[in-house]
Design a protein around this motif. Structure first.
Motif, PDB file in Angstrom:
ATOM      1  N   GLU A 345      86.065 -10.061  31.257  1.00 40.29           N
ATOM      2  CA  GLU A 345      86.436 -11.296  30.570  1.00 40.29           C
ATOM      3  C   GLU A 345      87.907 -11.585  30.847  1.00 40.29           C
ATOM      4  O   GLU A 345      88.791 -10.860  30.396  1.00 40.29           O
ATOM      5  CB  GLU A 345      86.197 -11.167  29.062  1.00 40.29           C
ATOM      6  N   VAL A 346      88.168 -12.654  31.594  1.00 40.69           N
ATOM      7  CA  VAL A 346      89.522 -12.978  32.020  1.00 40.69           C
ATOM      8  C   VAL A 346      90.420 -13.254  30.817  1.00 40.69           C
ATOM      9  O   VAL A 346      91.568 -12.792  30.753  1.00 40.69           O
ATOM     10  CB  VAL A 346      89.512 -14.184  32.972  1.00 40.69           C
ATOM     11  N   ARG A 347      89.931 -14.022  29.847  1.00 44.76           N
ATOM     12  CA  ARG A 347      90.767 -14.387  28.699  1.00 44.76           C
ATOM     13  C   ARG A 347      91.180 -13.154  27.906  1.00 44.76           C
ATOM     14  O   ARG A 347      92.299 -13.088  27.385  1.00 44.76           O
ATOM     15  CB  ARG A 347      90.011 -15.374  27.807  1.00 44.76           C
ATOM     16  N   TYR A 348      90.298 -12.191  27.809  1.00 42.48           N
ATOM     17  CA  TYR A 348      90.612 -10.950  27.079  1.00 42.48           C
ATOM     18  C   TYR A 348      91.659 -10.149  27.841  1.00 42.48           C
ATOM     19  O   TYR A 348      92.647  -9.662  27.259  1.00 42.48           O
ATOM     20  CB  TYR A 348      89.325 -10.137  26.904  1.00 42.48           C
ATOM     21  N   GLU A 349      91.470  -9.993  29.145  1.00 48.47           N
ATOM     22  CA  GLU A 349      92.398  -9.195  29.950  1.00 48.47           C
ATOM     23  C   GLU A 349      93.794  -9.820  29.951  1.00 48.47           C
ATOM     24  O   GLU A 349      94.798  -9.099  29.849  1.00 48.47           O
ATOM     25  CB  GLU A 349      91.873  -9.080  31.381  1.00 48.47           C
ATOM     26  N   ILE A 350      93.890 -11.129  30.059  1.00 53.25           N
ATOM     27  CA  ILE A 350      95.200 -11.781  30.050  1.00 53.25           C
ATOM     28  C   ILE A 350      95.893 -11.561  28.712  1.00 53.25           C
ATOM     29  O   ILE A 350      97.110 -11.316  28.655  1.00 53.25           O
ATOM     30  CB  ILE A 350      95.056 -13.278  30.369  1.00 53.25           C
ATOM     31  N   GLY A 351      95.151 -11.617  27.625  1.00 48.05           N
ATOM     32  CA  GLY A 351      95.742 -11.382  26.306  1.00 48.05           C
ATOM     33  C   GLY A 351      96.329  -9.990  26.186  1.00 48.05           C
ATOM     34  O   GLY A 351      97.436  -9.810  25.655  1.00 48.05           O
ATOM     35  N   LEU A 352      95.615  -8.981  26.688  1.00 46.81           N
ATOM     36  CA  LEU A 352      96.121  -7.609  26.604  1.00 46.81           C
ATOM     37  C   LEU A 352      97.268  -7.368  27.574  1.00 46.81           C
ATOM     38  O   LEU A 352      98.223  -6.647  27.245  1.00 46.81           O
ATOM     39  CB  LEU A 352      94.982  -6.619  26.875  1.00 46.81           C
ATOM     40  N   ASP A 353      97.201  -7.950  28.768  1.00 49.46           N
ATOM     41  CA  ASP A 353      98.318  -7.811  29.706  1.00 49.46           C
ATOM     42  C   ASP A 353      99.580  -8.460  29.138  1.00 49.46           C
ATOM     43  O   ASP A 353     100.691  -7.931  29.282  1.00 49.46           O
ATOM     44  CB  ASP A 353      97.966  -8.441  31.053  1.00 49.46           C
ATOM     45  N   TRP A 354      99.413  -9.585  28.511  1.00 53.05           N
ATOM     46  CA  TRP A 354     100.505 -10.290  27.850  1.00 53.05           C
ATOM     47  C   TRP A 354     101.123  -9.400  26.762  1.00 53.05           C
ATOM     48  O   TRP A 354     102.344  -9.282  26.648  1.00 53.05           O
ATOM     49  CB  TRP A 354      99.937 -11.582  27.287  1.00 53.05           C
ATOM     50  N   LEU A 434      98.242 -18.599  40.600  1.00 56.03           N
ATOM     51  CA  LEU A 434      97.484 -18.372  39.367  1.00 56.03           C
ATOM     52  C   LEU A 434      97.027 -19.672  38.735  1.00 56.03           C
ATOM     53  O   LEU A 434      96.102 -19.680  37.928  1.00 56.03           O
ATOM     54  CB  LEU A 434      98.329 -17.585  38.362  1.00 56.03           C
ATOM     55  N   GLY A 435      97.681 -20.762  39.068  1.00 53.38           N
ATOM     56  CA  GLY A 435      97.347 -22.035  38.441  1.00 53.38           C
ATOM     57  C   GLY A 435      98.016 -22.170  37.089  1.00 53.38           C
ATOM     58  O   GLY A 435      99.017 -21.512  36.790  1.00 53.38           O
ATOM     59  N   SER A 436      97.490 -22.993  36.229  1.00 51.71           N
ATOM     60  CA  SER A 436      98.056 -23.226  34.908  1.00 51.71           C
ATOM     61  C   SER A 436      97.568 -22.172  33.923  1.00 51.71           C
ATOM     62  O   SER A 436      96.413 -21.742  33.965  1.00 51.71           O
ATOM     63  CB  SER A 436      97.665 -24.615  34.406  1.00 51.71           C
ATOM     64  N   VAL A 437      98.474 -21.767  33.023  1.00 51.61           N
ATOM     65  CA  VAL A 437      98.086 -20.810  31.978  1.00 51.61           C
ATOM     66  C   VAL A 437      97.950 -21.499  30.632  1.00 51.61           C
ATOM     67  O   VAL A 437      97.753 -20.842  29.612  1.00 51.61           O
ATOM     68  CB  VAL A 437      99.125 -19.671  31.869  1.00 51.61           C
ATOM     69  N   GLU A 438      98.050 -22.833  30.622  1.00 53.17           N
ATOM     70  CA  GLU A 438      98.005 -23.565  29.348  1.00 53.17           C
ATOM     71  C   GLU A 438      96.700 -23.333  28.608  1.00 53.17           C
ATOM     72  O   GLU A 438      96.685 -23.151  27.383  1.00 53.17           O
ATOM     73  CB  GLU A 438      98.212 -25.064  29.602  1.00 53.17           C
ATOM     74  N   ASP A 439      95.588 -23.328  29.344  1.00 51.04           N
ATOM     75  CA  ASP A 439      94.294 -23.139  28.695  1.00 51.04           C
ATOM     76  C   ASP A 439      94.173 -21.755  28.058  1.00 51.04           C
ATOM     77  O   ASP A 439      93.426 -21.582  27.094  1.00 51.04           O
ATOM     78  CB  ASP A 439      93.160 -23.340  29.705  1.00 51.04           C
ATOM     79  N   PHE A 440      94.892 -20.776  28.618  1.00 44.46           N
ATOM     80  CA  PHE A 440      94.869 -19.440  28.035  1.00 44.46           C
ATOM     81  C   PHE A 440      95.814 -19.340  26.839  1.00 44.46           C
ATOM     82  O   PHE A 440      95.440 -18.827  25.787  1.00 44.46           O
ATOM     83  CB  PHE A 440      95.262 -18.389  29.085  1.00 44.46           C
ATOM     84  N   VAL A 441      97.028 -19.849  26.997  1.00 50.38           N
ATOM     85  CA  VAL A 441      98.033 -19.708  25.936  1.00 50.38           C
ATOM     86  C   VAL A 441      97.642 -20.511  24.703  1.00 50.38           C
ATOM     87  O   VAL A 441      97.850 -20.057  23.560  1.00 50.38           O
ATOM     88  CB  VAL A 441      99.417 -20.154  26.464  1.00 50.38           C
ATOM     89  N   HIS A 442      97.100 -21.700  24.899  1.00 51.09           N
ATOM     90  CA  HIS A 442      96.754 -22.561  23.773  1.00 51.09           C
ATOM     91  C   HIS A 442      95.252 -22.576  23.470  1.00 51.09           C
ATOM     92  O   HIS A 442      94.819 -23.271  22.546  1.00 51.09           O
ATOM     93  CB  HIS A 442      97.226 -23.995  24.041  1.00 51.09           C
ATOM     94  N   THR A 446      92.499 -15.710  23.977  1.00 51.08           N
ATOM     95  CA  THR A 446      93.702 -15.065  24.507  1.00 51.08           C
ATOM     96  C   THR A 446      94.812 -14.921  23.467  1.00 51.08           C
ATOM     97  O   THR A 446      95.392 -13.831  23.343  1.00 51.08           O
ATOM     98  CB  THR A 446      94.217 -15.833  25.741  1.00 51.08           C
ATOM     99  N   PRO A 447      95.180 -15.969  22.693  1.00 48.65           N
ATOM    100  CA  PRO A 447      96.241 -15.778  21.692  1.00 48.65           C
ATOM    101  C   PRO A 447      95.871 -14.752  20.628  1.00 48.65           C
ATOM    102  O   PRO A 447      96.725 -13.967  20.191  1.00 48.65           O
ATOM    103  CB  PRO A 447      96.421 -17.176  21.086  1.00 48.65           C
ATOM    104  N   GLU A 448      94.607 -14.746  20.209  1.00 48.34           N
ATOM    105  CA  GLU A 448      94.183 -13.778  19.193  1.00 48.34           C
ATOM    106  C   GLU A 448      94.228 -12.349  19.749  1.00 48.34           C
ATOM    107  O   GLU A 448      94.671 -11.416  19.071  1.00 48.34           O
ATOM    108  CB  GLU A 448      92.761 -14.103  18.719  1.00 48.34           C
TER     109      GLU A 448
END
Length: 540
Positions: A345-354, A434-442, A446-448
């Motif tokens: 799950e990309v959104r989960y991995e980005i949240g933890l890497d963040w 990587l493209g835009s990260v707006e959809d992940f950050v907002h 991912t934020p949770e």
């Protein structure tokens, strides 16, 4: 220690081999510094394996203490009076030491940072690619996680055993230990990988072509972690940087210039990195072993059972640590109905890497804590009288409190900074490949995950701070037991929440596991520090 004998009334040298005695004096000064008396020399000689029979047969002395008198004289002859110098500004050496320790602690992020920079610029690193399908990414994620867990115990235990011999100058033993440990690590890792392949052959969970891809990444990443583990034990940080940088250059060159496929390019890059790391380690170990002089060349390993018993808690800690910090991912990714048992799950991995980036400063500070705690053990012992044990122990408890305040402050500040930077990046639009990260950050998830992951990592950093105290005072099993309990809590909570609610609730298990780890190790660390006098004596 040999039976004590009265010290000689004079320090006049006798007709013994001067060159050999000079070598002993050199080794004593290198290991222990200028000796206080003959007893200190005798203790150092015996720590290097010197026996009474050796003193008689090799040096013509009555016993070790008689030999120590001769060596002491030569040590004192070399102690020229130091020239008078202006006292240095006290904050400057402290600042330099802190910067050096902090940089060393943060170095673990450098290889990861290189991978991330390459991913942003080119869209791929040594094992990631923005165009991997979810099936491919899931397979590689499973291979990566398994490689971390299976090597974690070996790397941690080598990091403990290696310096036991290298810091006392027994580099021949260090070389033998390193390659023996490396061979055993490879054998276990490949046996574990073979077991996973056999289980898949029985269950048919993954198609054959994905199994082959995963096996290739798994084998190369095992070599990468073990090679870097050896270099880190040797403190060959430049070699780690060079090996990763050259490997990434190979990937980029093959992709951008030769047009090679992604698998071939990444496998070639990983192979080059592993080869450079192992070759560099071999050269360092061989050079140090070759330069070993005197009786240190005669050093022998303690009994194998004793070595394994000493390494066991560090092995357990390394294995359980990676299981703790990676377990929530695989709990969450295995929830729900997906084409594969583990579905990335990309959104989960980005949240933890963040979240991991956010706590880099707090984790890096732990290296300074280790060095500062070790450096104050002996001076604080000398500052207090024998009837001031309570004050002596309170000093160490206050030191722990200051280190904890710094660790948590850096962790919280890092989380705030990372959140602010992410908001800024979301407003920039395109970020390289990587493209835009707006959809992940907002967006959702991912934020949770970032919030819970940050809490979990800060608590893990707290537990690691406590672990440095317990490791320094020879209480490693307390750490291993605490992190084992934390892993059980992590998995229990993560499985329950991810199966009864959204899959990403597994990250709450990480936070709970971090809290358990921090709580149990805090209790153990404070209790130990309240009796630092006893534990320091029993440990050293």
């Amino acid at each position: 220690m040999s039976e004590a004998r009265p010290s000689s009334p004079a320090l006049a040298p006798r007709p013994t081999p001067a060159a050999s005695l000079d070598e002993l004096a050199t080794s004593v000064l290198e290991i222990a510094g200028p000796p206080v008396d003959a007893w200190a020399v005798a203790a150092t000689l015996e720590s290097r394996g010197m026996r009474d029979v050796d003193a008689v047969e090799r040096y013509g002395c009555a016993d070790v203490f008689d030999l120590a008198q001769e060596v002491l004289l030569r040590c004192r002859e070399r102690q020229a009076p130091a020239p008078a110098a202006a006292p240095p500004d006290p904050w400057q050496p402290r600042a330099r030491r802190f910067a050096r320790h902090f940089a060393r602690g943060a170095f673990f992020f450098v290889p990861l940072g290189l991978q991330m920079v390459t991913l942003v610029i080119f869209g791929y690193s040594q094992w990631a690619w923005v165009h991997f399908s979810l099936a491919q990414a899931s397979t590689i994620a499973l291979a990566t996680g398994a490689s971390f867990v299976v090597t974690g115990g070996f790397i941690q235990s080598l990091g403990y055993l290696g310096p036991l011999f290298s810091e006392s100058g027994k580099h021949m033993l260090t070389e033998r230990l390193t390659w023996t440990w490396f061979s055993v690590s490879l054998a276990v890792a490949f046996a574990f990988g073979g077991l996973l392949v056999a289980v898949n052959a029985l269950t048919g969970s993954y198609p054959g072509h994905l199994v082959g891809i995963g096996a290739a990444y798994y084998a190369l990443l095992v070599g990468l972690w073990l090679g870097n583990g050896i270099l880190y034990m040797l403190r060959a940080y430049r070699a780690m940087f060079v090996s990763i940088a050259v490997g990434l250059a190979v990937v980029v060159g093959l992709r951008e210039v030769a047009g090679t496929g992604i698998y071939a390019a990444q496998w070639s890059g990983l192979g080059v990195t592993v080869a450079i790391a192992l070759a560099w380690a071999a050269l360092v170990l061989r050079r140090r072993a070759r330069d070993t002089a005197g009786d240190l060349r005669l050093a022998r390993f303690p009994p194998r059972r004793k070595l394994l018993r000493a390494a066991a808690p560090y092995f357990c800690f390394g294995l359980l640590y990676f299981a703790l910090v990676l377990g929530d991912r695989f709990v969450g990714w295995s929830a729900g109905d997906h084409p594969l048992p583990i579905w990335f799950e990309v959104r989960y991995e980005i949240g933890l890497d963040w979240a991991l980036i956010a706590v880099v400063a707090g984790i890096a500070f732990l290296e300074h804590t280790v060095e500062a705690f070790s450096a104050r053990l002996a001076p604080i012992q000398e500052r207090f009288r024998g009837d001031e044990i309570a004050a002596h122990n309170r000093d160490f408890v206050r030191f722990y409190g200051r280190q904890l305040a710094w660790t948590l402050s850096l962790g919280v500040a890092g989380v705030g900074l990372a959140y602010g930077v992410a908001l800024g990046l979301a407003d920039l639009g395109q970020i390289g490949k990587l493209g835009s990260v707006e959809d992940f950050v907002h967006g959702p998830v991912t934020p949770e995950v970032f919030a819970w992951g940050s809490l979990g990592y800060v608590l893990v950093a707290w537990g690691l701070l406590n672990s440095t105290v317990l490791f320094s005072l020879a209480r490693p099993w307390m750490v291993a037991a605490a992190i084992g309990t934390a892993l059980a809590a992590d998995l229990a909570v993560g499985i329950a929440l991810s199966r009864s609610g959204p899959y990403w609730h597994s990250v709450i298990g990480l936070a709970v596991g971090g809290a358990v780890f921090a709580a149990l190790t805090t209790i153990a660390a404070v209790r130990t520090l309240r009796r630092t006098d006893y534990h320091f004596f029993s440990a050293y």
